[in-house]
Design a protein around this motif. Structure first.
Motif, short mmCIF file in Angstrom:
data_model
loop_
_atom_site.label_atom_id
_atom_site.label_comp_id
_atom_site.label_asym_id
_atom_site.label_seq_id
_atom_site.Cartn_x
_atom_site.Cartn_y
_atom_site.Cartn_z
N VAL A 49 -33.22 33.06 25.43
CA VAL A 49 -32.81 32.05 24.46
C VAL A 49 -33.25 32.51 23.07
O VAL A 49 -34.39 32.94 22.89
CB VAL A 49 -33.47 30.68 24.75
N ARG A 50 -32.33 32.44 22.12
CA ARG A 50 -32.67 32.81 20.74
C ARG A 50 -32.77 31.56 19.89
O ARG A 50 -31.82 30.78 19.83
CB ARG A 50 -31.61 33.74 20.17
N LEU A 51 -33.91 31.39 19.25
CA LEU A 51 -34.18 30.17 18.49
C LEU A 51 -34.30 30.50 17.01
O LEU A 51 -34.73 31.59 16.64
CB LEU A 51 -35.49 29.54 18.96
N VAL A 52 -33.91 29.53 16.19
CA VAL A 52 -34.10 29.68 14.75
C VAL A 52 -34.75 28.40 14.25
O VAL A 52 -34.35 27.30 14.64
CB VAL A 52 -32.77 29.98 14.02
N GLY A 53 -35.80 28.57 13.43
CA GLY A 53 -36.50 27.39 12.93
C GLY A 53 -36.98 27.60 11.51
O GLY A 53 -36.80 28.69 10.95
N THR A 54 -37.58 26.57 10.94
CA THR A 54 -38.10 26.68 9.59
C THR A 54 -39.06 27.86 9.50
O THR A 54 -39.13 28.55 8.48
CB THR A 54 -38.84 25.37 9.21
N ALA A 55 -39.79 28.12 10.58
CA ALA A 55 -40.78 29.19 10.58
C ALA A 55 -40.17 30.56 10.88
O ALA A 55 -40.89 31.55 10.95
CB ALA A 55 -41.88 28.87 11.59
N GLY A 56 -38.87 30.63 11.13
CA GLY A 56 -38.24 31.92 11.40
C GLY A 56 -37.58 31.95 12.77
O GLY A 56 -37.38 30.90 13.39
N ARG A 57 -37.24 33.17 13.22
CA ARG A 57 -36.56 33.30 14.50
C ARG A 57 -37.51 33.78 15.57
O ARG A 57 -38.46 34.50 15.29
CB ARG A 57 -35.41 34.31 14.36
N ARG A 58 -37.26 33.38 16.82
CA ARG A 58 -38.00 33.93 17.95
C ARG A 58 -37.09 33.89 19.16
O ARG A 58 -36.06 33.20 19.16
CB ARG A 58 -39.30 33.17 18.20
N GLU A 59 -37.43 34.66 20.17
CA GLU A 59 -36.64 34.58 21.41
C GLU A 59 -37.56 34.61 22.60
O GLU A 59 -38.65 35.18 22.55
CB GLU A 59 -35.59 35.69 21.47
N LEU A 60 -37.13 33.96 23.67
CA LEU A 60 -37.96 33.95 24.87
C LEU A 60 -37.07 33.78 26.10
O LEU A 60 -35.95 33.27 26.00
CB LEU A 60 -39.05 32.88 24.80
N PRO A 61 -37.57 34.26 27.26
CA PRO A 61 -36.78 34.13 28.48
C PRO A 61 -36.55 32.66 28.82
O PRO A 61 -37.42 31.83 28.56
CB PRO A 61 -37.66 34.78 29.56
N VAL A 62 -35.39 32.37 29.42
CA VAL A 62 -35.08 31.00 29.81
C VAL A 62 -36.20 30.42 30.67
O VAL A 62 -36.58 29.27 30.52
CB VAL A 62 -33.71 30.95 30.56
N ALA A 63 -36.77 31.28 31.55
CA ALA A 63 -37.82 30.79 32.46
C ALA A 63 -39.02 30.25 31.67
O ALA A 63 -39.69 29.32 32.13
CB ALA A 63 -38.27 31.91 33.39
N ARG A 64 -39.29 30.81 30.49
CA ARG A 64 -40.42 30.30 29.72
C ARG A 64 -40.00 29.16 28.79
O ARG A 64 -40.81 28.30 28.43
CB ARG A 64 -41.10 31.42 28.93
N PHE A 65 -38.71 29.17 28.40
CA PHE A 65 -38.20 28.10 27.53
C PHE A 65 -38.25 26.76 28.27
O PHE A 65 -38.55 25.72 27.68
CB PHE A 65 -36.76 28.44 27.12
N LEU A 66 -37.97 26.78 29.58
CA LEU A 66 -37.98 25.55 30.38
C LEU A 66 -39.41 25.19 30.73
O LEU A 66 -40.10 25.93 31.43
CB LEU A 66 -37.17 25.74 31.67
N ARG A 67 -39.86 24.02 30.26
CA ARG A 67 -41.25 23.62 30.48
C ARG A 67 -41.38 22.64 31.63
O ARG A 67 -42.47 22.45 32.17
CB ARG A 67 -41.79 22.97 29.21
#
Ligand SMILES: Cc1cc2nc3c(=O)[nH]c(=O)nc-3n(C[C@H](O)[C@H](O)[C@H](O)COP(=O)(O)OP(=O)(O)OC[C@H]3O[C@@H](n4cnc5c(N)ncnc54)[C@H](O)[C@@H]3O)c2cc1C
Ligand code: FES
Ligand code: FES
Lengths: 157, 281
Positions: free
Chosen positions: B133-151
């Motif tokens: 998953v690729r995320l964009v936020g006020t603090a910038g961009r980051r990406e992480l595996p779906v398995a870690r994105f799901l809490r």
């Protein structure tokens, strides 16, 4: 909050309307524009009675905010006869008596029109029927609807 | 429930609106097929929605062996793409399972990830191919595996002023998603099983949906599926392991006992189906 939105419905010139931000397209069509052909069955996306075309694609108007269709072309059952595919669907429904109480019929007619345009005229009946699975008929008059699909598929509306 | 709606045309503006709570709780709106119903029944208390409709994210592009799906691409456009069906059949099959065609004209992959529903038909295949998953936020961009994105159930690793921008999905010609439910359309899957064998992995990955709290991989089943064409006895071990190690619940859709039997059957079916070329399934 209420703000202005320009709506293009059934090929007419865009109309500017003041519409609350949280209003659903279904309610704007029925209660502000008086287009009561679009039906409310469930309001939860389950029945397809509220189906309209947005830029030619089948869309559930109960799950769509009116402001989100700004600048897009909306077609309801009232405008479906302007479309050659829509006329074919209407003729096939009439020829097969594909309605009982008729409540689901506008949704089926609009859906089938959109599906035929999206899948193409040569799509097999089975694919068309699969794509119609989101439309429910509480009278369970499915056999005549399936016959209408077959009639159009045979090029014989 | 009434709320106000903002329709920003840039990412910066969208993030600024999300960070600003002065009008009350704020939430991003994609297709709205989950969010509008959550607002109707009080599960969401948002008072301002930020529409993602005008952001440039309705995209679909291959980057070598990876598919990039923009967060707001309508699922119907993903489902009708012939190249995706050939190179990532399991993803196309997951998309086919979601709701109805009219629903898929609005529903999005970003919204499915954002909701993180236990019975999602898209999360199992994203887990089985190890998508990012690729995320964009006020603090910038980051990406992480779906398995870690799901809490957890309906919980994701996403800040308030952060959005899912796209999902990066590795090609997996050997992949499939199979499901069981009462009605084929507009019903929730009792169980869904995704299997995939993609470049980076030495064995098959297997993930289950419809099993609380959130779709999950089952490593105890994967260890039996190392060969490209697993032997029938290994498939049997994998099916039993999946039925034993998953956590099941009883709800109005199915009992725990029924779900266990379903999982074993669907694992067998999925492994067999994944070997069949997409055009012949
Ligand atoms: C009748 C019906 C049938 C359904 N059938 C199925 C089914 O068979 N299988 C299935 O898996 N699902 C199903 N769903 C659920 C739903 O359609 C899907 O989860 C869909 O993918 C949600 O996408 P959306 O764009 O509509 O999300 P939205 O409703 O717009 O958003 C969902 C959540 O994600 C957040 N969000 C949206 N986009 C982003 C983003 N880019 N970044 C960060 N957060 C974001 C929103 O704030 C919200 O919390 C069904 C829903 C209905 C109403
Ligand atoms: S009223 Fe929209 S789907 Fe039933
Ligand atoms: S004809 Fe009565 S609901 Fe279909």
């Amino acid at each position: 909050m209420t703000s202005e939105v320009a709506l293009t419905v059934n090929g007419a010139a865009p109309r500017r309307l003041a519409v609350p931000d949280s209003e659903r397209l279904l309610d704007t069509l029925r209660w502000r524009l008086g287009l009561k052909g679009t039906k409310e069955g469930c309001r939860t996306g389950d029945c397809g009675a509220c189906t309209v075309l947005v830029d030619g694609e089948t869309t559930l108007s109960c799950l769509t905010l009116t402001h989100e269709v700004q600048d897009r072309a909306v077609t309801t059952v009232e405008g479906i006869a302007e479309d050659p595919e829509g006329r074919r669907v209407l003729a096939a429904f009439a020829a097969e008596d594909a309605l009982q109480c008729g409540y689901c019929t506008p949704g089926f007619v609009v859906s089938l029109t959109g599906i035929r345009k999206e899948l193409g005229a040569s799509a097999p009946d089975s694919a068309v029927i699969e794509a119609l699975q989101g439309n429910l008929c509480r009278c369970t008059g499915y056999l005549a609807i399936v016959r209408a699909v077959a009639r159009i598929g045979n090029g014989n509306p | 429930m009434t709320f106000s709606l903002a329709r920003p045309s840039t990412i910066v503006e969208a993030l600024r609106l999300l960070a600003d709570d002065t009008e009350g709780p704020t939430a991003p709106l994609a297709g709205g097929t989950d969010l509008l119903l959550d607002l109707d029944d009080g599960r969401s208390t948002a008072r301002r929605l930020v529409s993602l409709d005008k952001l440039p994210w309705k995209t679909l592009a291959w980057d070598g062996p990876r598919l990039n799906v923009g967060a707001t691409l309508p699922l119907a456009r993903l489902g009708s793409d012939a190249t995706v069906r050939a190179r990532l059949p399991g993803l196309s099959e997951g998309v086919d399972a979601v709701g109805s065609l009219a629903l898929r004209h609005r529903a999005t992959l970003g919204g499915n990830l954002g909701r993180a529903a236990p019975a999602s038909d898209l999360l199992p295949i994203l887990l089985a191919v190890d998508a990012t998953v690729r995320l964009v936020g006020t603090a910038g961009r980051r990406e992480l595996p779906v398995a870690r994105f799901l809490r957890g159930s309906r919980q994701v690793d996403l800040a308030k002023d952060e959005l899912i921008e796209s999902v990066s999905i590795p090609e997996a010609r050997l992949s499939t998603y199979v499901w069981q439910r009462v009605r084929p359309a507009n019903d929730v899957s009792q169980v869904g099983v995704a299997v995939a064998r993609s470049g980076s992995s030495a064995s098959w990955r297997l993930a289950l949906g419809g099993v609380l709290p959130v779709p999950t991989r089952i490593p105890e089943a994967e260890v039996h599926l190392t060969e490209e064409r697993p032997r029938p006895e290994d498939v049997e071990l994998a099916a039993n392991a999946a039925a034993t190690h998953a956590r099941f619940v009883t709800d109005k859709r199915a009992s725990e006992a029924y779900r266990r039997r379903l999982v074993a059957t669907l694992v067998r079916r999925a492994v067999a189906r994944a070997q069949i070329p997409p055009g012949e399934r």
